[in-house]
Motif scaffolding. Structure first.
Motif, PDB file in Angstrom:
ATOM      1  N   VAL A 162       0.902  -1.169  -0.032  1.00 46.68           N
ATOM      2  CA  VAL A 162      -0.147  -0.120  -0.057  1.00 46.68           C
ATOM      3  C   VAL A 162       1.116   1.405   0.038  1.00 46.68           C
ATOM      4  CG1 VAL A 162      -1.998   1.293   1.185  1.00 46.68           C
ATOM      5  CG2 VAL A 162      -1.757  -1.258   1.372  1.00 46.68           C
ATOM      6  N   TYR A 163       0.536   2.067  -1.000  1.00 45.73           N
ATOM      7  CA  TYR A 163       1.545   3.197  -1.056  1.00 45.73           C
ATOM      8  C   TYR A 163       0.721   4.630  -0.933  1.00 45.73           C
ATOM      9  CZ  TYR A 163       4.839   0.130  -2.685  1.00 45.73           C
ATOM     10  OH  TYR A 163       5.744  -1.049  -2.686  1.00 45.73           O
ATOM     11  N   LEU A 164       1.307   5.499  -0.400  1.00 50.93           N
ATOM     12  CA  LEU A 164       0.906   7.034  -0.731  1.00 50.93           C
ATOM     13  C   LEU A 164       1.699   7.671  -1.763  1.00 50.93           C
ATOM     14  CD1 LEU A 164      -0.572   9.733   0.229  1.00 50.93           C
ATOM     15  CD2 LEU A 164       1.441  10.268   1.614  1.00 50.93           C
ATOM     16  N   LEU A 165       0.882   8.141  -2.906  1.00 49.84           N
ATOM     17  CA  LEU A 165       1.596   8.656  -4.024  1.00 49.84           C
ATOM     18  C   LEU A 165       1.455  10.326  -4.196  1.00 49.84           C
ATOM     19  CD1 LEU A 165       2.482   8.310  -6.911  1.00 49.84           C
ATOM     20  CD2 LEU A 165       0.218   7.453  -7.514  1.00 49.84           C
ATOM     21  N   GLU A 166       2.700  10.804  -3.704  1.00 48.52           N
ATOM     22  CA  GLU A 166       2.630  12.152  -4.046  1.00 48.52           C
ATOM     23  C   GLU A 166       2.880  12.866  -5.268  1.00 48.52           C
ATOM     24  OE1 GLU A 166       2.576  15.789  -2.984  1.00 48.52           O
ATOM     25  OE2 GLU A 166       3.025  14.718  -1.124  1.00 48.52           O
ATOM     26  N   HIS A 167       1.978  13.731  -5.549  1.00 48.62           N
ATOM     27  CA  HIS A 167       1.765  14.368  -7.009  1.00 48.62           C
ATOM     28  C   HIS A 167       2.619  15.639  -6.918  1.00 48.62           C
ATOM     29  CE1 HIS A 167      -0.893  11.132  -8.168  1.00 48.62           C
ATOM     30  NE2 HIS A 167      -1.757  11.576  -7.203  1.00 48.62           N
ATOM     31  N   ARG A 168       2.663  16.261  -5.807  1.00 53.95           N
ATOM     32  CA  ARG A 168       3.324  17.755  -6.133  1.00 53.95           C
ATOM     33  C   ARG A 168       4.866  17.671  -6.257  1.00 53.95           C
ATOM     34  NH1 ARG A 168       0.096  22.118  -5.143  1.00 53.95           N
ATOM     35  NH2 ARG A 168       1.741  23.050  -6.062  1.00 53.95           N
ATOM     36  N   ASP A 169       5.525  18.679  -6.570  1.00 52.61           N
ATOM     37  CA  ASP A 169       7.286  18.607  -6.718  1.00 52.61           C
ATOM     38  C   ASP A 169       7.688  18.700  -5.340  1.00 52.61           C
ATOM     39  OD1 ASP A 169       6.988  18.544  -9.604  1.00 52.61           O
ATOM     40  OD2 ASP A 169       7.267  20.615  -9.742  1.00 52.61           O
ATOM     41  N   ARG A 170       7.258  19.452  -4.663  1.00 51.61           N
ATOM     42  CA  ARG A 170       7.977  19.736  -3.132  1.00 51.61           C
ATOM     43  C   ARG A 170       7.402  18.793  -2.141  1.00 51.61           C
ATOM     44  NH1 ARG A 170       7.829  26.195  -2.117  1.00 51.61           N
ATOM     45  NH2 ARG A 170       8.784  25.486  -0.374  1.00 51.61           N
ATOM     46  N   PRO A 171       8.303  18.439  -1.142  1.00 51.51           N
ATOM     47  CA  PRO A 171       7.985  17.539  -0.189  1.00 51.51           C
ATOM     48  C   PRO A 171       6.791  18.247   0.713  1.00 51.51           C
ATOM     49  CG  PRO A 171      10.362  18.007   0.015  1.00 51.51           C
ATOM     50  CD  PRO A 171       9.642  19.171  -1.129  1.00 51.51           C
ATOM     51  N   HIS A 172       5.877  17.410   1.262  1.00 50.14           N
ATOM     52  CA  HIS A 172       4.487  17.786   1.902  1.00 50.14           C
ATOM     53  C   HIS A 172       4.441  16.896   2.935  1.00 50.14           C
ATOM     54  CE1 HIS A 172       3.484  20.162  -1.757  1.00 50.14           C
ATOM     55  NE2 HIS A 172       2.467  20.852  -1.036  1.00 50.14           N
ATOM     56  N   ARG A 173       3.781  17.559   4.170  1.00 54.14           N
ATOM     57  CA  ARG A 173       3.442  16.405   5.337  1.00 54.14           C
ATOM     58  C   ARG A 173       1.738  16.096   4.901  1.00 54.14           C
ATOM     59  NH1 ARG A 173       4.820  17.816  11.236  1.00 54.14           N
ATOM     60  NH2 ARG A 173       6.558  16.980  10.254  1.00 54.14           N
ATOM     61  N   ARG A 174       1.715  14.922   4.651  1.00 53.33           N
ATOM     62  CA  ARG A 174       0.096  14.310   4.388  1.00 53.33           C
ATOM     63  C   ARG A 174      -0.701  13.639   5.524  1.00 53.33           C
ATOM     64  NH1 ARG A 174      -0.822  17.286  -0.088  1.00 53.33           N
ATOM     65  NH2 ARG A 174       0.477  17.026  -1.787  1.00 53.33           N
ATOM     66  N   GLU A 175      -1.822  14.012   5.619  1.00 50.39           N
ATOM     67  CA  GLU A 175      -2.437  13.282   6.796  1.00 50.39           C
ATOM     68  C   GLU A 175      -3.437  12.355   6.098  1.00 50.39           C
ATOM     69  OE1 GLU A 175      -3.034  17.034   9.605  1.00 50.39           O
ATOM     70  OE2 GLU A 175      -5.119  16.137   8.551  1.00 50.39           O
ATOM     71  N   LEU A 176      -3.416  10.698   6.740  1.00 48.03           N
ATOM     72  CA  LEU A 176      -4.264   9.963   6.262  1.00 48.03           C
ATOM     73  C   LEU A 176      -5.145   9.454   7.478  1.00 48.03           C
ATOM     74  CD1 LEU A 176      -1.624   7.618   4.333  1.00 48.03           C
ATOM     75  CD2 LEU A 176      -2.915   9.664   3.472  1.00 48.03           C
ATOM     76  N   VAL A 177      -6.368   9.186   7.366  1.00 52.25           N
ATOM     77  CA  VAL A 177      -7.159   8.619   8.354  1.00 52.25           C
ATOM     78  C   VAL A 177      -7.221   6.952   8.177  1.00 52.25           C
ATOM     79  CG1 VAL A 177      -9.376   8.594   9.523  1.00 52.25           C
ATOM     80  CG2 VAL A 177      -8.433  10.788   8.314  1.00 52.25           C
ATOM     81  N   LEU A 178      -6.745   6.425   9.095  1.00 51.83           N
ATOM     82  CA  LEU A 178      -6.931   4.809   9.322  1.00 51.83           C
ATOM     83  C   LEU A 178      -7.986   4.491   9.909  1.00 51.83           C
ATOM     84  CD1 LEU A 178      -3.294   4.038  10.011  1.00 51.83           C
ATOM     85  CD2 LEU A 178      -4.074   4.851   7.779  1.00 51.83           C
ATOM     86  N   GLY A 179      -8.899   3.508   9.595  1.00 53.28           N
ATOM     87  CA  GLY A 179      -9.806   3.112  10.267  1.00 53.28           C
ATOM     88  C   GLY A 179     -10.050   1.558  10.370  1.00 53.28           C
ATOM     89  N   PHE A 180     -10.900   0.986  11.148  1.00 57.33           N
ATOM     90  CA  PHE A 180     -10.943  -0.532  11.307  1.00 57.33           C
ATOM     91  C   PHE A 180     -12.350  -0.685  11.675  1.00 57.33           C
ATOM     92  CE2 PHE A 180     -11.363  -4.455  13.832  1.00 57.33           C
ATOM     93  CZ  PHE A 180     -11.064  -5.430  12.506  1.00 57.33           C
ATOM     94  N   LEU A 181     -13.378  -1.383  10.971  1.00 58.17           N
ATOM     95  CA  LEU A 181     -14.504  -1.869  11.364  1.00 58.17           C
ATOM     96  C   LEU A 181     -14.490  -3.560  11.770  1.00 58.17           C
ATOM     97  CD1 LEU A 181     -16.735   0.012   8.698  1.00 58.17           C
ATOM     98  CD2 LEU A 181     -16.138   0.971  11.125  1.00 58.17           C
ATOM     99  N   GLY A 182     -14.829  -4.013  12.854  1.00 58.98           N
ATOM    100  CA  GLY A 182     -14.778  -5.398  13.025  1.00 58.98           C
ATOM    101  C   GLY A 182     -14.827  -6.165  14.222  1.00 58.98           C
ATOM    102  N   ARG A 183     -14.086  -6.929  14.586  1.00 67.87           N
ATOM    103  CA  ARG A 183     -13.880  -7.477  15.929  1.00 67.87           C
ATOM    104  C   ARG A 183     -12.467  -7.445  16.337  1.00 67.87           C
ATOM    105  NH1 ARG A 183     -15.675 -13.704  16.836  1.00 67.87           N
ATOM    106  NH2 ARG A 183     -13.706 -14.256  15.741  1.00 67.87           N
ATOM    107  N   ALA A 184     -12.167  -7.222  17.578  1.00 67.22           N
ATOM    108  CA  ALA A 184     -11.017  -7.507  18.167  1.00 67.22           C
ATOM    109  C   ALA A 184     -10.723  -8.696  18.743  1.00 67.22           C
ATOM    110  CB  ALA A 184     -10.688  -6.018  19.248  1.00 67.22           C
ATOM    111  N   ARG A 185      -9.749  -8.949  19.053  1.00 69.88           N
ATOM    112  CA  ARG A 185      -9.168 -10.476  19.839  1.00 69.88           C
ATOM    113  C   ARG A 185      -9.557  -9.903  20.999  1.00 69.88           C
ATOM    114  NH1 ARG A 185      -5.108  -9.935  16.207  1.00 69.88           N
ATOM    115  NH2 ARG A 185      -3.562  -9.389  17.944  1.00 69.88           N
ATOM    116  N   ARG A 186      -9.829 -11.191  21.759  1.00 69.08           N
ATOM    117  CA  ARG A 186      -9.831 -10.827  23.438  1.00 69.08           C
ATOM    118  C   ARG A 186      -8.559 -11.018  24.120  1.00 69.08           C
ATOM    119  NH1 ARG A 186     -14.851  -9.805  22.579  1.00 69.08           N
ATOM    120  NH2 ARG A 186     -16.172 -11.542  21.568  1.00 69.08           N
ATOM    121  N   ARG A 187      -8.510  -9.938  25.044  1.00 66.09           N
ATOM    122  CA  ARG A 187      -7.312  -9.859  25.544  1.00 66.09           C
ATOM    123  C   ARG A 187      -7.183 -10.074  27.043  1.00 66.09           C
ATOM    124  NH1 ARG A 187      -5.464  -4.474  22.529  1.00 66.09           N
ATOM    125  NH2 ARG A 187      -7.534  -3.917  22.815  1.00 66.09           N
TER     126      ARG A 187
END
Lengths: 156, 156, 156
Positions: free
Chosen positions: C131-156
């Protein structure tokens, strides 16, 4: 002047999830319809309302939702992809054959994953929409798709 | 040398889902912003945290998230699509008019479905991001979009 | 003649969701792999079965799933994007520089959001998929990605 209308939201509990692996044998470049297989998955798990997900585990095949009526559409779409990602572009990466790099470009442009709403046990596709696996390589391949459902099942 | 930072995960229960049909009347080729309609859906169902889904039930219109500031961006994007999927390509499928096959190519390249995270009742779009329905046909159409939410609602 | 096989569906409860913000510093045009960061998120929340979502909060950077083996693939993909969305097209919107409008065209063609199935705590990517973030601009940027999970967690 844009006009929009929206139906009242139908809110129900979110209860179960399901996953299943769908293997598809392709016969070279082109479209394989999998709409029926997706609906069979929803029927098996007695899906009611929720979200159907489809994921392609390959970097040289894609998923797409396209017109399911006229086969000429598929021929034209392949021609368009040949225009957009040609074989003879002078690709650096060519060790796996002249059809390999164009396949990667096509997976960049097309979809690797789909999400489709489900209501009353049916994928809410439009009248003319079919779901397709799109093979980008010249030779037949066995492709793995992960089907998923998040939602509610009917009482049995 | 890549640098990444990640915030601690915010884990909450997954409880409800909702669906609603959004109809949009388009006025020919171009972009219709639906960001406000999506937020109204989230507000109606008192969404808290979860995933917003949008699905387009057509093979000649698409969904996209694009810059919402300068209208020239939209003009340039339509020009780019004319370059990538031209009318005069000699398409085999032309019984529905010269704008039909280019529309199918554009739905192959653009999105049919979107998934957007929701936090504290708001779609977590970036500052410059708007959500758009993109009409590919020449004539005005009534388009059907299915909105969905999977997540948790606020207590009322 | 198409052949398909499907494994029996694995149905389990749907219980939790999680979100996390991933910031990525890019160094100009190109691919930044984030597969490891996604897996770290799944491990932190003890994800079991469900759906991993990734969302890019920008209109001049994209997400994509591509081959993780040969770096030449990335070079060729950037060349393909230069062909499909060239700088010298005579764009109307050019106040933010010659790399800005091509960046918007590239976000129209590539993905802003990804959905990936999770089983037994692992993203079900194919052997060659990263899985890749693909930068399209010429200059370096700080990019924000929102990660999410919908499902079930293991018992701990």
């Amino acid at each position: 002047m844009t006009r929009t209308r929206r139906s009242p939201a139908l809110t129900v509990p979110l209860e179960i999830q399901a996953q299943s692996l769908l293997e598809v044998d392709t016969s070279g470049p082109g479209f394989t319809e999998i709409t029926r297989e997706l609906q069979a998955f929803l029927t098996e798990i007695a899906a009611d309302q929720g979200l159907l997900t489809v994921f392609c585990r390959h970097t040289s095949a894609s998923l797409t939702i396209q017109e399911n009526a006229d086969p000429d559409v598929q021929r034209d779409l392949l021609m368009a992809l040949d225009d957009l990602a040609p074989r003879d572009r002078g690709w650096v990466h060519d060790t796996e054959g002249p059809d390999d790099m164009p396949a990667h470009v096509r997976t960049l442009l097309c979809d690797t994953a789909l999400t489709i709403p489900v209501l009353e046990g049916r994928a809410r596709l439009g009248t003319w929409q079919g779901v397709y696996l799109l093979e980008h390589r010249d030779r037949p391949h066995r492709r793995e798709l992960v089907l998923g459902f998040l939602g509610r099942a009917r009482r049995r």
